[in-house]
Design a protein around this motif. Sequence first.
Motif, PDB file in Angstrom:
ATOM      1  N   MET A  27       0.822  -1.303  -0.245  1.00 10.21           N
ATOM      2  CA  MET A  27       0.064  -0.117   0.050  1.00 10.21           C
ATOM      3  C   MET A  27       1.281   1.280  -0.051  1.00 10.21           C
ATOM      4  O   MET A  27       0.293   2.133  -0.752  1.00 10.21           O
ATOM      5  N   LEU A  28       1.911   1.544   1.035  1.00 10.92           N
ATOM      6  CA  LEU A  28       3.107   2.056   0.750  1.00 10.92           C
ATOM      7  C   LEU A  28       3.611   2.651  -0.459  1.00 10.92           C
ATOM      8  O   LEU A  28       3.783   3.307  -0.934  1.00 10.92           O
ATOM      9  N   LEU A  29       3.686   1.601  -1.150  1.00 11.30           N
ATOM     10  CA  LEU A  29       4.231   1.689  -2.099  1.00 11.30           C
ATOM     11  C   LEU A  29       3.338   2.113  -3.673  1.00 11.30           C
ATOM     12  O   LEU A  29       3.997   2.957  -4.131  1.00 11.30           O
ATOM     13  N   LEU A  30       2.727   1.560  -3.382  1.00 14.17           N
ATOM     14  CA  LEU A  30       1.794   2.538  -3.712  1.00 14.17           C
ATOM     15  C   LEU A  30       1.224   3.257  -4.311  1.00 14.17           C
ATOM     16  O   LEU A  30       0.904   4.030  -5.348  1.00 14.17           O
ATOM     17  N   TYR A  54      -7.290   8.165   1.726  1.00 19.56           N
ATOM     18  CA  TYR A  54      -8.086   7.473   1.688  1.00 19.56           C
ATOM     19  C   TYR A  54      -8.329   6.714   1.505  1.00 19.56           C
ATOM     20  O   TYR A  54      -8.708   5.634   1.345  1.00 19.56           O
ATOM     21  N   GLY A  55      -8.114   6.528  -0.443  1.00 18.45           N
ATOM     22  CA  GLY A  55      -7.842   5.907  -1.339  1.00 18.45           C
ATOM     23  C   GLY A  55      -6.993   4.204  -0.121  1.00 18.45           C
ATOM     24  O   GLY A  55      -7.569   3.135  -0.694  1.00 18.45           O
ATOM     25  N   MET A  56      -5.677   4.811   0.316  1.00 17.70           N
ATOM     26  CA  MET A  56      -4.686   3.613   0.378  1.00 17.70           C
ATOM     27  C   MET A  56      -5.858   3.495   1.864  1.00 17.70           C
ATOM     28  O   MET A  56      -5.590   2.151   2.103  1.00 17.70           O
ATOM     29  N   LEU A  57      -6.204   3.858   2.721  1.00 17.74           N
ATOM     30  CA  LEU A  57      -6.891   3.775   4.126  1.00 17.74           C
ATOM     31  C   LEU A  57      -8.098   2.394   3.532  1.00 17.74           C
ATOM     32  O   LEU A  57      -8.307   1.577   3.983  1.00 17.74           O
TER      33      LEU A  57
END
Length: 192
Positions: A27-30, A54-57
């Motif tokens: 998720m962090l890399l994305l 918010y998308g990554m959350l």
Amino acid sequence: MTDPGLGVAGRRLVQFLLDELLVFVPMLLLAIAVVWVFHPHGPALLPFLKIVFYGMLALDLAGQYFVNAWWPYRHGGQTPAMRRLRLRVVTLEGAHPSLGAFVVRELLMVVDGFAWGLAGIVVMLANRRRQRFGDIVTRTVVVRVPRRRDGNHSADQAAFPGPDGDLGAVAGPQLALGRADVGLDRRHRHHE
């Protein structure tokens, strides 16, 4: 069932961290890649970063569900890190939990994760089965999986500790004792 011991609690903490990293790092890399490629300049940057956050959350929550509920339900009660550390989630009777039990366990991470996970650690260390709150509610327990003679672990057997704390026993259905079996029923006690 007897006390799984502190060794299981330590493995559970390591397993939790590994499974969290399994979801968090991608998720962090994305997020970094999305910000790097699509970032706008000027006043649109802050709203863009909020959308990415918010998308990554949302993706992280979906990833947590996948790794901690769906994956162990489909793979013998083990998350990817549990498999590596020879742990498994079973019911108190030694059976495979339902998908609903895995989902409730994951939802109750909100309680167990309070104060950076301290609440779950305290609850786990305070009870003899080393259950966190989610395990207590769903009547599940995390146990160690014994190694097979060929050096691999058996994905089909969960180990409960023996009297000396060694993990040699295999989980199986537990026999229920009635009142007469434990000497609480006076009628049957006179016949013995």
